[in-house]
Enzyme design. Structure first.
Site, mmCIF file in Angstrom:
data_model
loop_
_atom_site.group_PDB
_atom_site.id
_atom_site.type_symbol
_atom_site.label_atom_id
_atom_site.label_comp_id
_atom_site.label_asym_id
_atom_site.label_seq_id
_atom_site.Cartn_x
_atom_site.Cartn_y
_atom_site.Cartn_z
ATOM 1 N N ASN A 66 0.793 -1.225 0.000
ATOM 2 C CA ASN A 66 0.000 0.000 0.000
ATOM 3 C C ASN A 66 0.828 1.280 0.000
ATOM 4 O O ASN A 66 0.276 2.362 -0.190
ATOM 5 C CB ASN A 66 -0.987 0.006 1.172
ATOM 6 C CG ASN A 66 -0.331 -0.240 2.507
ATOM 7 O OD1 ASN A 66 0.431 -1.181 2.669
ATOM 8 N ND2 ASN A 66 -0.633 0.598 3.472
ATOM 9 N N HIS A 67 2.137 1.212 0.160
ATOM 10 C CA HIS A 67 2.972 2.425 0.123
ATOM 11 C C HIS A 67 3.748 2.553 -1.186
ATOM 12 O O HIS A 67 4.642 3.387 -1.292
ATOM 13 C CB HIS A 67 3.933 2.443 1.314
ATOM 14 C CG HIS A 67 3.237 2.610 2.618
ATOM 15 N ND1 HIS A 67 2.691 3.811 3.023
ATOM 16 C CD2 HIS A 67 2.958 1.716 3.594
ATOM 17 C CE1 HIS A 67 2.126 3.655 4.207
ATOM 18 N NE2 HIS A 67 2.267 2.394 4.566
ATOM 19 N N HIS A 147 -0.780 -8.785 0.253
ATOM 20 C CA HIS A 147 -0.333 -7.763 1.195
ATOM 21 C C HIS A 147 -1.551 -7.169 1.893
ATOM 22 O O HIS A 147 -2.381 -6.525 1.259
ATOM 23 C CB HIS A 147 0.433 -6.677 0.437
ATOM 24 C CG HIS A 147 1.015 -5.635 1.329
ATOM 25 N ND1 HIS A 147 2.219 -5.809 1.956
ATOM 26 C CD2 HIS A 147 0.543 -4.434 1.712
ATOM 27 C CE1 HIS A 147 2.476 -4.736 2.686
ATOM 28 N NE2 HIS A 147 1.470 -3.891 2.553
ATOM 29 N N HIS A 173 2.906 -8.090 5.333
ATOM 30 C CA HIS A 173 2.779 -6.699 5.775
ATOM 31 C C HIS A 173 3.886 -6.496 6.783
ATOM 32 O O HIS A 173 4.113 -7.362 7.635
ATOM 33 C CB HIS A 173 1.410 -6.401 6.387
ATOM 34 C CG HIS A 173 1.027 -4.961 6.266
ATOM 35 N ND1 HIS A 173 1.506 -4.008 7.117
ATOM 36 C CD2 HIS A 173 0.232 -4.313 5.386
ATOM 37 C CE1 HIS A 173 0.999 -2.822 6.766
ATOM 38 N NE2 HIS A 173 0.235 -2.985 5.715
ATOM 39 N N HIS A 175 4.387 -4.808 9.459
ATOM 40 C CA HIS A 175 4.144 -4.786 10.900
ATOM 41 C C HIS A 175 3.019 -5.726 11.333
ATOM 42 O O HIS A 175 2.491 -5.614 12.419
ATOM 43 C CB HIS A 175 3.881 -3.354 11.391
ATOM 44 C CG HIS A 175 2.752 -2.675 10.682
ATOM 45 N ND1 HIS A 175 2.959 -1.833 9.622
ATOM 46 C CD2 HIS A 175 1.424 -2.708 10.869
ATOM 47 C CE1 HIS A 175 1.800 -1.375 9.191
ATOM 48 N NE2 HIS A 175 0.854 -1.891 9.928
#
Length: 189
Positions: A66-67, A147, A173, A175
């Site tokens: 997502n980043h 993800h 992911h 974290h």
């Protein structure tokens, strides 16, 4: 900072060899490497130099999350970055799946972004199913990086993919640990 071996050093969320040039790929063990570029994307906000560095170390494939679009320079090189995959359902530039040839073996890798707690993408089961089927026509080896935030969503997705004999689904992911390895029918999760 934890103790690192002399030939490795920690740099912005990744461990890399301190030697200026890695050994030639032919000198390495003949195994493919599928790297979760997510760590790179989320910790150092993927830049072209970081991509080039990882490729020079012998990484065959990087997935993302997502980043992926956080740093604007990604738009300048992602279409030419032949080892980088963005989530198939997070469209704009680049591709969501790719076939990699490692020796005589074709390996399909697909990247998907989950919905739970992320809510930035559409999730089309039909599109994902069609892409899995398309990849399976090319090679029996299909690896998927799912993800997402929620472990339950990752497990459900792996169960869904198992009906298509997907080789492996990695729930990723940076974290959110996924310490629930299992075989679901013939699919590694």
């Amino acid at each position: 900072e934890e103790e690192m071996p002399d030939d490795l050093k920690k740099q912005s969320g990744r461990v890399k060899p301190t030697t200026p040039k890695p050994p030639k790929k032919e000198e390495l063990v003949k195994e493919e490497s599928v790297d979760e570029g997510v760590i790179e994307a989320e910790i150092v906000e993927k830049e072209e130099k970081n991509y080039d560095d990882l490729i020079s170390y012998g990484v065959d494939c990087m997935t993302s999350g997502n980043h992926i679009w956080d740093k604007r320079d990604i738009f300048e090189y992602i279409n030419e970055a032949d080892k980088l995959i963005r989530p198939i359902n997070y469209k704009t530039h680049g591709v969501g799946s790719r076939i990699f040839e490692i020796g005589d073996t074709k390996i399909a890798v697909m990247n998907i972004l989950g919905k739970i707690f992320i809510n930035i993408t559409e999730f089309s089961w039909e599109e994902i199913t069609n892409e899995i089927k398309r990849l399976k026509e090319i090679t029996p080896i299909v690896i998927i990086d799912f993800h997402g935030e929620a472990t339950a969503e990752k497990i459900c997705f792996a169960k869904y993919c198992s009906q298509f004999n997907v080789s492996a689904v990695f729930g990723t992911h940076t974290h959110v640990q996924t310490a629930d390895e299992q075989i679901i029918q013939n699919t590694a999760y």
